[in-house]
Design a protein around this motif. Structure first.
Motif, mmCIF file in Angstrom:
data_model
loop_
_atom_site.group_PDB
_atom_site.id
_atom_site.type_symbol
_atom_site.label_atom_id
_atom_site.label_comp_id
_atom_site.label_asym_id
_atom_site.label_seq_id
_atom_site.Cartn_x
_atom_site.Cartn_y
_atom_site.Cartn_z
ATOM 1 N N PHE A 75 -11.710 151.808 3.942
ATOM 2 C CA PHE A 75 -10.603 151.730 3.041
ATOM 3 C C PHE A 75 -11.135 152.084 1.378
ATOM 4 O O PHE A 75 -10.538 152.135 0.486
ATOM 5 C CB PHE A 75 -9.888 150.426 2.896
ATOM 6 C CG PHE A 75 -8.299 150.351 3.815
ATOM 7 C CD1 PHE A 75 -8.514 150.809 4.844
ATOM 8 C CD2 PHE A 75 -7.432 150.144 2.887
ATOM 9 C CE1 PHE A 75 -7.453 150.815 5.310
ATOM 10 C CE2 PHE A 75 -6.276 150.221 3.767
ATOM 11 C CZ PHE A 75 -5.900 150.619 4.995
ATOM 12 N N VAL A 82 -13.657 151.414 9.651
ATOM 13 C CA VAL A 82 -12.389 152.044 8.929
ATOM 14 C C VAL A 82 -12.642 151.831 7.590
ATOM 15 O O VAL A 82 -12.601 150.545 7.169
ATOM 16 C CB VAL A 82 -11.268 151.154 9.438
ATOM 17 C CG1 VAL A 82 -10.070 151.680 8.856
ATOM 18 C CG2 VAL A 82 -11.048 151.225 10.986
ATOM 19 N N PHE A 110 -11.575 147.328 1.545
ATOM 20 C CA PHE A 110 -10.272 147.169 0.422
ATOM 21 C C PHE A 110 -10.622 146.519 -0.895
ATOM 22 O O PHE A 110 -10.406 146.972 -1.651
ATOM 23 C CB PHE A 110 -9.025 146.375 1.096
ATOM 24 C CG PHE A 110 -8.065 146.304 0.297
ATOM 25 C CD1 PHE A 110 -7.352 147.229 -0.139
ATOM 26 C CD2 PHE A 110 -7.381 144.933 0.236
ATOM 27 C CE1 PHE A 110 -5.927 147.117 -0.901
ATOM 28 C CE2 PHE A 110 -6.246 144.870 -0.736
ATOM 29 C CZ PHE A 110 -5.593 145.900 -1.177
ATOM 30 N N GLY A 111 -11.340 145.107 -0.625
ATOM 31 C CA GLY A 111 -11.840 144.535 -1.598
ATOM 32 C C GLY A 111 -12.695 145.296 -2.668
ATOM 33 O O GLY A 111 -12.927 145.290 -3.848
ATOM 34 N N LEU A 112 -13.852 146.061 -1.848
ATOM 35 C CA LEU A 112 -14.608 147.096 -2.530
ATOM 36 C C LEU A 112 -13.943 148.055 -3.204
ATOM 37 O O LEU A 112 -14.503 148.411 -4.420
ATOM 38 C CB LEU A 112 -15.608 147.804 -1.604
ATOM 39 C CG LEU A 112 -16.659 148.574 -2.281
ATOM 40 C CD1 LEU A 112 -17.841 147.594 -2.976
ATOM 41 C CD2 LEU A 112 -17.469 149.402 -1.174
ATOM 42 N N PHE A 144 -5.341 158.352 4.975
ATOM 43 C CA PHE A 144 -5.271 157.600 6.177
ATOM 44 C C PHE A 144 -4.236 158.174 7.146
ATOM 45 O O PHE A 144 -4.230 158.228 8.368
ATOM 46 C CB PHE A 144 -5.109 156.169 6.070
ATOM 47 C CG PHE A 144 -6.246 155.337 6.095
ATOM 48 C CD1 PHE A 144 -6.875 155.204 7.461
ATOM 49 C CD2 PHE A 144 -7.088 154.844 5.161
ATOM 50 C CE1 PHE A 144 -8.150 154.706 7.623
ATOM 51 C CE2 PHE A 144 -8.183 154.306 5.195
ATOM 52 C CZ PHE A 144 -8.748 154.051 6.573
ATOM 53 N N LEU A 177 -5.745 157.449 -1.015
ATOM 54 C CA LEU A 177 -6.360 157.131 0.221
ATOM 55 C C LEU A 177 -5.152 156.767 1.117
ATOM 56 O O LEU A 177 -5.426 157.095 2.408
ATOM 57 C CB LEU A 177 -6.821 155.684 -0.058
ATOM 58 C CG LEU A 177 -7.462 154.912 1.152
ATOM 59 C CD1 LEU A 177 -8.730 155.471 1.680
ATOM 60 C CD2 LEU A 177 -7.260 153.410 0.842
ATOM 61 N N VAL A 178 -3.992 156.259 0.814
ATOM 62 C CA VAL A 178 -3.042 156.101 1.615
ATOM 63 C C VAL A 178 -2.555 157.457 2.611
ATOM 64 O O VAL A 178 -2.475 157.167 3.743
ATOM 65 C CB VAL A 178 -1.909 155.418 0.768
ATOM 66 C CG1 VAL A 178 -0.520 155.072 1.982
ATOM 67 C CG2 VAL A 178 -2.151 153.974 0.252
ATOM 68 N N ILE A 228 -11.464 146.629 7.124
ATOM 69 C CA ILE A 228 -10.448 147.078 6.475
ATOM 70 C C ILE A 228 -10.566 146.135 5.173
ATOM 71 O O ILE A 228 -10.519 146.635 4.120
ATOM 72 C CB ILE A 228 -9.057 146.895 7.128
ATOM 73 C CG1 ILE A 228 -9.010 147.828 8.176
ATOM 74 C CG2 ILE A 228 -7.924 147.154 6.020
ATOM 75 C CD1 ILE A 228 -7.776 147.858 8.835
ATOM 76 N N LEU A 229 -10.551 144.622 5.361
ATOM 77 C CA LEU A 229 -10.492 143.924 4.142
ATOM 78 C C LEU A 229 -11.570 144.132 3.243
ATOM 79 O O LEU A 229 -11.401 144.142 2.029
ATOM 80 C CB LEU A 229 -10.156 142.606 4.729
ATOM 81 C CG LEU A 229 -9.066 142.334 5.441
ATOM 82 C CD1 LEU A 229 -9.174 141.015 6.180
ATOM 83 C CD2 LEU A 229 -7.884 142.046 4.512
ATOM 84 N N VAL A 230 -12.988 144.061 3.701
ATOM 85 C CA VAL A 230 -13.955 144.167 2.937
ATOM 86 C C VAL A 230 -13.879 145.451 2.395
ATOM 87 O O VAL A 230 -14.282 145.541 0.973
ATOM 88 C CB VAL A 230 -15.174 143.855 3.630
ATOM 89 C CG1 VAL A 230 -15.693 145.085 4.486
ATOM 90 C CG2 VAL A 230 -16.333 143.496 2.752
ATOM 91 N N MET A 233 -6.872 155.138 -4.838
ATOM 92 C CA MET A 233 -5.778 154.518 -3.870
ATOM 93 C C MET A 233 -4.768 155.415 -3.672
ATOM 94 O O MET A 233 -4.186 155.488 -2.408
ATOM 95 C CB MET A 233 -5.372 153.234 -4.539
ATOM 96 C CG MET A 233 -6.398 152.156 -4.719
ATOM 97 S SD MET A 233 -6.790 151.290 -3.254
ATOM 98 C CE MET A 233 -7.661 150.090 -3.962
#
Lengths: 343, 400
Positions: free
Chosen positions: A37, A35, A139-141, A274, A270-271, A135-137, A267
């Motif tokens: 992000f 996934v 998102f950080g990227l 998705f 992106l939302v 998702i988290l990593v 961003m």
């Protein structure tokens, strides 16, 4: 009638952008099961590719013009872009004018390389980790990419004009027998729509009609068996990641004249993308495309005054509302494959 | 004590002590020294530590225990803020009714969203909560302007009813007459400590919130939530419906977020829609992960860490950097400043993003895991890890 046609047209360009991003997201999800992000950030980087190319092409040197003086009486300087110097007046200016379409060629190698590095360097280590970690990593990227772009280009939107041949609008109304100026549509948006159809068609035919695409589709269906047949499926999936990044990138390149690129545009898209992927059905490429166009058109319908007077604020929430309804009634999405991420 | 075993009691006492002495602990540098800018002991920032600590503790009850990653938690923060400001507008500046209403309203709101969203899990749950939060954000900006005051943000005006205000009512937020902005400044030698009532108000609530979450973590209910995280399917096969438990966790964590939002509004009677935006939801996710999801201390550490750096890191500018590296030769100094420039000041989000990625990649347990690893390094006898090979493998994804 004309109002309805106009809204369909208005929805097409946003729908094309949604469809292209969602296509890339689905490619990545379907092949690698990740996934991503950071996909919106790839779209944004694409848009900034066209900004960069425009700046590179406009690089110029200064010469002193003997005939003119500025308001203080000093000799005035004239800026001449290098491309004008090298290719002559008309060709040089045309190159600068056409920088956005040229940026497609410029961005494809960049985005593919970017996708390769991203997959090999980071995403590869997350296949076995839970989806929440992916998702988290990513998102950080996405935050990092966005901040890097902000550091280089500033926080303000940068206007990136389309070639002057495509400024102005086309009067669809006249063509279909309506009154003048009822259905007018900017040329560049038409170009964007046509372009997105070409890209989507290209991706589908690549998957459908080439051996490479066949292997990838087989890998999407059953990775293990393909691997057992002695095919290095990982390498092909890495390439697909690069391809998905390139699709997002060129979608961003062409979108730059419609909406001046700024660092958080990724961003914002992106939302919604998705939501599009989920509505279309996780892992289904036709579903992503269909849902992209559908939601784009739905969004522009909801912003019609008649509808807004019935249900105030519907234009702000229609996409989310549809997503919630679809997720609750058809958990698999419009065209989702059976068994993919159902729980 | 208080239904906790000895270890947890000690833990709670340490947390209470740390919270109560925060104004002293965060002020380690004398007021006139060059390092004074790293002091964090001013009321505004300390209040934020406590408030976002509450927010993150609440988020951790959902994410840390059940593993459901909500990307829309900021919606409850915003709802809490709005309800509290409305109480200020209708009654008076006493914060108690506002906070109570904030908890009730956000709880109801969470019940509604949770009831719908929890029908799905995994990524779908994340997207559903995200969709709900974005919907609330968009509505607060547009149609709900009569309630939320749109872009301006909700605030108290002179012509508001304020029926309990009376003749000479207090015109700042207060708790039965004790003003939130009342501060006592104490000078000890070169040090200066500020004791602010607003901070202590938040701190006491934060300690209560912490105690409650400690009890939840240790309760059978908490055990049930952990079971949801480790294997929900197996739980369902035993004939147990996990939905009521997850829904309860969702509502509780929504109420925590509403309480945090209400406190934000109590410290500064203002509520804006941007509090509900999905970046704000992302922030609490960052805090919890950075600190360590599923641990007691992690979210508080993460919240403190992020808020500290947000305030302190962003104050470092080129001049400060030049000051630090002044002892180096000029060329090297400029090069270092140029190198560090994108990471400090306005670019602190970049640092945060990189840090976050590093934590997710290398330290899935966050700062708490880092602490444990360091402690283990110094321990003489390494703990025998004999169940390594017997741990159940994670089910691979279908597409793999």
């Amino acid at each position: 009638m004309d109002v309805i046609l106009l809204q369909i047209l208005n929805g097409l360009d946003k729908g094309s952008a949604y469809a292209l991003i969602a296509l890339g997201l689905t490619l990545i999800f379907g092949t690698l099961g990740v996934v991503n992000f950071a996909h919106g950030a790839l779209f944004m980087i694409g848009a900034f590719c066209s900004v960069t190319l425009q700046r590179i092409l406009s690089w110029s040197f200064e010469t002193i013009d003997p005939d003119k003086t500025d308001f203080l009486g000093n000799p005035a300087t004239v800026k001449t872009p290098y491309v004008v110097e090298w290719f002559g007046e008309s060709t040089g200016l045309a190159i600068i004018d056409w920088s956005v379409p040229l940026a497609i060629l410029f961005s494809i190698p960049i985005m593919i390389a970017f996708g390769f590095i991203m997959e090999r360097g980071l995403i590869k280590h997350f296949y076995k980790r839970p989806h929440a970690d992916q998702i988290l990593v990513t998102f950080g990227l996405a935050i990092v990419l966005q901040e890097v772009i902000k550091a280089f280009y500033g926080a303000n939107p940068i206007p990136t004009p389309a070639p002057s041949a495509f400024t102005g609008s086309f009067d669809f109304g006249l063509l279909l027998g309506f009154a003048e100026n009822t259905i007018i549509y900017p040329y560049w948006r038409m170009v964007y729509f046509a372009f997105s159809l070409v890209v989507i068609g290209g991706v589908f035919s690549f998957l459908q009609f080439t051996t490479f695409g066949m292997v990838v589709r087989a890998g999407m269906a059953d990775r293990e068996t393909v691997g057992l047949l002695g095919i290095d499926i990982d390498k092909r999936f890495t390439f697909m990641f690069g391809l998905a990044a390139a699709v997002a990138g060129i979608a961003g390149v062409m979108y730059a004249p419609i909406n001046s690129p700024n660092y958080h545009m990724g961003m914002d898209f992106l939302v919604l993308s998705f939501v599009v992927v989920v509505v279309g059905g996780m892992g289904s490429l036709p579903g992503a495309v269909l849902a992209g166009f559908m939601l784009g058109i739905l969004e522009s319908f909801a912003s019609m005054n008649i509808i807004k007077s019935f249900i105030p604020g519907i234009d702000q929430i229609i996409i989310y509302l549809v997503a919630i309804l679809i997720l609750l009634t058809r958990p698999r999405g419009l065209m989702g494959r059976k068994g993919v991420m159902e729980e | 004590m208080l239904g906790l075993n000895q270890r947890d009691t000690k833990f709670l006492l340490i947390v209470i002590a740390l919270t109560l002495f925060t104004p002293i602990l965060l002020q380690p540098f004398p007021a006139d020294s060059g390092l004074a800018q790293f002091n964090a002991g001013y009321p505004d920032l300390m209040q934020r530590f406590a408030i976002f600590g509450i927010f993150a503790i609440g988020f951790n009850i959902l994410f840390g225990l059940t593993g459901y990653l909500s990307f829309g938690h900021a919606a409850f923060l915003g709802v809490g803020s709005y309800s509290t400001v409305w109480m200020f507008k209708l009654l008076n500046y006493n914060v108690l009714p506002g906070l109570v209403l904030a908890i009730i309203v956000s709880g109801l709101f969470a019940l509604l969203i949770g009831y719908v969203s929890l029908r799905r899990s995994g990524i779908y749950f994340s997207i559903l909560t995200l969709a709900f939060a974005q919907m609330s954000f968009n509505l607060a900006y547009s149609v709900l302007t009569p309630i939320t005051n749109g872009e301006t943000g909700l605030q108290v005006y002179n012509d508001d009813p304020q029926i309990l205000m009376g003749e000479n009512g207090i015109t700042t937020t207060h708790f039965f007459g004790l003003k939130m902005n009342a501060s006592h400044i104490m000078d000890v030698g070169p040090w200066q400590f500020t004791f602010n009532f607003g901070y202590y108000f938040c701190a006491v609530i934060a300690i209560l919130a912490f105690y409650l979450s400690l009890r939840i973590f240790r309760s059978p209910f908490g055990m049930m939530l952990r079971a949801v995280k480790s294997n929900q399917q197996r739980m369902n096969y035993t004939g147990l419906s996990s939905r009521p438990y997850t829904l309860a966790a969702f509502v509780i964590s929504g109420m925590y977020a509403g309480l945090a939002g209400g406190l934000l509004a109590s410290m500064d009677p203002l509520a804006g829609a941007e509090r509900m935006q999905w970046t704000a939801s992302g922030e609490v996710v960052l805090m919890t992960i950075l600190g360590g999801a599923g641990t007691m201390m992690g979210p508080i550490l993460g919240a403190g860490f992020i808020k500290y750096f947000e305030n302190i890191f962003s104050k470092i500018n080129d001049q400060v950097l030049h000051g630090w590296f002044a002892f180096l030769p000029d060329g090297l100094e400029n090069a270092l400043v140029w190198l560090l420039h994108p990471f400090v000041g306005k670019g602190w989000h970049l640092t945060l993003g990189i840090l976050f990625m590093l934590v997710v990649v290398f330290l899935p347990g966050g700062l708490v895991e880092l602490g444990q690893r360091i402690r283990n390094m110094f321990r003489k006898k390494p703990k025998a890890d004999n169940d390594g090979s017997h741990k159940p493998q994670q089910t691979p994804h279908v597409a793999e």
